[in-house]
Enzyme design. Sequence first.
Site, PDB file in Angstrom:
ATOM      1  N   LYS A   1       8.479  -2.771  15.938  1.00  0.00           N
ATOM      2  CA  LYS A   1       8.849  -1.421  15.480  1.00  0.00           C
ATOM      3  C   LYS A   1       9.817  -0.780  16.475  1.00  0.00           C
ATOM      4  O   LYS A   1      10.819  -0.170  16.095  1.00  0.00           O
ATOM      5  CB  LYS A   1       7.595  -0.546  15.317  1.00  0.00           C
ATOM      6  CG  LYS A   1       6.676  -0.992  14.195  1.00  0.00           C
ATOM      7  CD  LYS A   1       7.321  -0.826  12.822  1.00  0.00           C
ATOM      8  CE  LYS A   1       6.474  -1.368  11.699  1.00  0.00           C
ATOM      9  NZ  LYS A   1       7.176  -1.494  10.423  1.00  0.00           N
TER      10      LYS A   1
ATOM     11  N   PHE B   1       9.930  -0.900   3.799  1.00  0.00           N
ATOM     12  CA  PHE B   1       8.499  -1.009   4.103  1.00  0.00           C
ATOM     13  C   PHE B   1       8.117  -2.439   4.467  1.00  0.00           C
ATOM     14  O   PHE B   1       7.109  -2.647   5.140  1.00  0.00           O
ATOM     15  CB  PHE B   1       7.659  -0.671   2.847  1.00  0.00           C
ATOM     16  CG  PHE B   1       7.748   0.739   2.367  1.00  0.00           C
ATOM     17  CD1 PHE B   1       7.105   1.760   3.036  1.00  0.00           C
ATOM     18  CD2 PHE B   1       8.473   1.052   1.218  1.00  0.00           C
ATOM     19  CE1 PHE B   1       7.165   3.065   2.573  1.00  0.00           C
ATOM     20  CE2 PHE B   1       8.535   2.352   0.747  1.00  0.00           C
ATOM     21  CZ  PHE B   1       7.886   3.362   1.426  1.00  0.00           C
TER      22      PHE B   1
ATOM     23  N   PHE C   1       1.256   8.112  11.182  1.00  0.00           N
ATOM     24  CA  PHE C   1       0.029   8.067  11.964  1.00  0.00           C
ATOM     25  C   PHE C   1      -0.967   7.159  11.210  1.00  0.00           C
ATOM     26  O   PHE C   1      -0.610   6.025  10.944  1.00  0.00           O
ATOM     27  CB  PHE C   1      -0.419   9.493  12.340  1.00  0.00           C
ATOM     28  CG  PHE C   1       0.400   9.940  13.549  1.00  0.00           C
ATOM     29  CD1 PHE C   1       1.780  10.147  13.427  1.00  0.00           C
ATOM     30  CD2 PHE C   1      -0.156  10.025  14.804  1.00  0.00           C
ATOM     31  CE1 PHE C   1       2.569  10.437  14.543  1.00  0.00           C
ATOM     32  CE2 PHE C   1       0.617  10.329  15.929  1.00  0.00           C
ATOM     33  CZ  PHE C   1       1.980  10.531  15.791  1.00  0.00           C
TER      34      PHE C   1
ATOM     35  N   TYR D   1       0.834  -1.222   0.000  1.00  0.00           N
ATOM     36  CA  TYR D   1       0.000   0.000   0.000  1.00  0.00           C
ATOM     37  C   TYR D   1       0.867   1.270   0.000  1.00  0.00           C
ATOM     38  O   TYR D   1       0.804   2.078  -0.939  1.00  0.00           O
ATOM     39  CB  TYR D   1      -0.906  -0.073   1.237  1.00  0.00           C
ATOM     40  CG  TYR D   1      -1.759   1.140   1.499  1.00  0.00           C
ATOM     41  CD1 TYR D   1      -2.491   1.758   0.477  1.00  0.00           C
ATOM     42  CD2 TYR D   1      -1.869   1.649   2.797  1.00  0.00           C
ATOM     43  CE1 TYR D   1      -3.302   2.861   0.752  1.00  0.00           C
ATOM     44  CE2 TYR D   1      -2.666   2.741   3.076  1.00  0.00           C
ATOM     45  CZ  TYR D   1      -3.389   3.347   2.043  1.00  0.00           C
ATOM     46  OH  TYR D   1      -4.174   4.442   2.325  1.00  0.00           O
ATOM     47  N   ILE D   2       1.686   1.456   0.999  1.00  0.00           N
ATOM     48  CA  ILE D   2       2.458   2.708   1.098  1.00  0.00           C
ATOM     49  C   ILE D   2       3.633   2.678   0.111  1.00  0.00           C
ATOM     50  O   ILE D   2       3.956   3.682  -0.535  1.00  0.00           O
ATOM     51  CB  ILE D   2       2.948   2.940   2.543  1.00  0.00           C
ATOM     52  CG1 ILE D   2       1.745   2.938   3.504  1.00  0.00           C
ATOM     53  CG2 ILE D   2       3.707   4.264   2.657  1.00  0.00           C
ATOM     54  CD1 ILE D   2       2.099   2.894   4.981  1.00  0.00           C
TER      55      ILE D   2
ATOM     56  N   SER E   1       3.464 -11.374  -0.300  1.00  0.00           N
ATOM     57  CA  SER E   1       2.627 -11.952   0.756  1.00  0.00           C
ATOM     58  C   SER E   1       1.398 -11.088   1.010  1.00  0.00           C
ATOM     59  O   SER E   1       0.383 -11.579   1.475  1.00  0.00           O
ATOM     60  CB  SER E   1       3.432 -12.128   2.051  1.00  0.00           C
ATOM     61  OG  SER E   1       3.939 -10.877   2.489  1.00  0.00           O
TER      62      SER E   1
ATOM     63  N   SER F   1       5.926   3.601  13.257  1.00  0.00           N
ATOM     64  CA  SER F   1       4.487   3.813  13.435  1.00  0.00           C
ATOM     65  C   SER F   1       4.221   4.600  14.708  1.00  0.00           C
ATOM     66  O   SER F   1       4.970   4.494  15.690  1.00  0.00           O
ATOM     67  CB  SER F   1       3.840   2.432  13.545  1.00  0.00           C
ATOM     68  OG  SER F   1       2.542   2.528  14.039  1.00  0.00           O
TER      69      SER F   1
ATOM     70  N   TYR G   1       3.417  -6.510  17.376  1.00  0.00           N
ATOM     71  CA  TYR G   1       3.702  -5.679  16.194  1.00  0.00           C
ATOM     72  C   TYR G   1       4.434  -4.405  16.614  1.00  0.00           C
ATOM     73  O   TYR G   1       5.490  -4.064  16.055  1.00  0.00           O
ATOM     74  CB  TYR G   1       2.395  -5.334  15.457  1.00  0.00           C
ATOM     75  CG  TYR G   1       2.577  -4.215  14.453  1.00  0.00           C
ATOM     76  CD1 TYR G   1       3.277  -4.417  13.275  1.00  0.00           C
ATOM     77  CD2 TYR G   1       2.071  -2.928  14.712  1.00  0.00           C
ATOM     78  CE1 TYR G   1       3.469  -3.380  12.362  1.00  0.00           C
ATOM     79  CE2 TYR G   1       2.254  -1.893  13.803  1.00  0.00           C
ATOM     80  CZ  TYR G   1       2.954  -2.120  12.640  1.00  0.00           C
ATOM     81  OH  TYR G   1       3.151  -1.095  11.749  1.00  0.00           O
TER      82      TYR G   1
ATOM     83  N   PRO H   1     -10.722  -4.089  22.387  1.00  0.00           N
ATOM     84  CA  PRO H   1      -9.649  -4.170  23.391  1.00  0.00           C
ATOM     85  C   PRO H   1      -8.337  -3.617  22.839  1.00  0.00           C
ATOM     86  O   PRO H   1      -7.983  -3.871  21.683  1.00  0.00           O
ATOM     87  CB  PRO H   1      -9.515  -5.677  23.662  1.00  0.00           C
ATOM     88  CG  PRO H   1     -10.787  -6.281  23.177  1.00  0.00           C
ATOM     89  CD  PRO H   1     -11.334  -5.392  22.104  1.00  0.00           C
TER      90      PRO H   1
END
Length: 339
Positions: free
Chosen positions: A159, A87, A184, A11-12, A34, A131, A155, A299
């Site tokens: 980072k 990325f 963001f 995407y980015i 993937s 992120s 995750y 949550p």
Amino acid sequence: MSVLLTGGLGYIGSHTAVELLTSNEDVVIIDNLSNSDLSVKEKIKKIVEPVRKLDENSFKVYVGDVRDYKFLDQVFSENKITSVIHFAGLKAVGESVAKPLDYYDNNLISTINLLEVMRAHGVKNFVFSSSATVYGKAKSMPIYEDFETGATNPYGRTKLFIEEMLKDIYNSDKSFNFIILRYFNPIGAHDSGLIGENPNGIPNNLMPYISRVATGKLECLSIFGNDYNTKDGTGVRDYIHVVDLAKGHVCAVKKLKTNCGLKIYNLGTGIGYSVLDIVNAYNQVCGNKVKFKFVDRRPGDIDICYANADKAYKELNWKAERNLLDMCKTSYNFEKHNK
Ligand code: NAD
Ligand code: WQD
């Protein structure tokens, strides 16, 4: 001389490839498909070719895994790579809780491999996709780059670990230039409608879910909580148009060429919008097709998160220019194109 984009068909990465190529940078992409497919390569070409003729020297795509050292070594041998934007990685918070080892394996091993190959080939310029998740629950808003960090899921920890790793490597070898970009909430798509975000299965994130409700692919949006301490009780985030975000990478690559050392930048708009703001804006664009209902909080969600992006403006000469309606329009346009 090329910029290597790992995960450049995602995407980015795909939007960044377009912005780099139209800024006259040559681009090499590595992607293991993937979470993307090879058709994105042709779509990038279709967008760029009216502006710039592309050939194998200016734009090349390798299908392969960044965890494969031999393969990476071959890519670096075959191309004159001067900067790398990393990325490639897994990015779903919920999945990272269920499958932490997959996240540590993919996100950490790929980065270690990449940095080792870069060192072996004397390539010293690196941009990392970090992120806002590394801020955890921030003490106040807006969030500045020097706020305390802390992750709440595997995750986010990948980072944070990588950010720490880059700092250690820089401390040991000041000839590296590292730019850590903390994104963001990227949303929206390219104006052409050719590339955008297309998650597999039921989307976890707000915008792709809304787009699928607006196009009749999903029934109704569940809004997670309406009792947060925000203006209308729904969660507030800093949504940034993916094309603005992509342009931030072009500025970062320019900055690397000034031997900038290690730098950290927030890439956001500085504006917080609630879930209801997004739904209302989207409804203006699609003609009130987004049905929603309120359900319990999700949550792990925080109430509010938005950036101060002044540092990127001062040092990268970058700021977000597209507004919420642009984000909704391009998302809707992409979703309609994307059967
Ligand atoms: P994406 O899944 O669309 O793109 C990632 C790409 O990397 C995919 O094309 C995938 O096929 C590829 N890939 C994954 N593992 C690989 C590997 N080991 N070797 C080669 N290719 C591999 O994700 P995105 O939204 O474009 O995110 C890009 C980066 O930005 C990620 O590191 C993500 O964590 C980070 N990020 C994303 C967001 C967001 O909301 N989209 C927010 C903050 C940070
Ligand atoms: C936004 C708002 C939800 C879905 C995540 C990652 C973060 C970063 C960006 C990678 C929240 C609400 C959502 C839905 C809803 N990714 N929502 N119904 O959680 O801010 O950030 O993506 O680094 O790390 O955590 O984004 O789009 O999931 O949620 O009401 O079906 O929309 O509660 O307030 P989030 P999101």
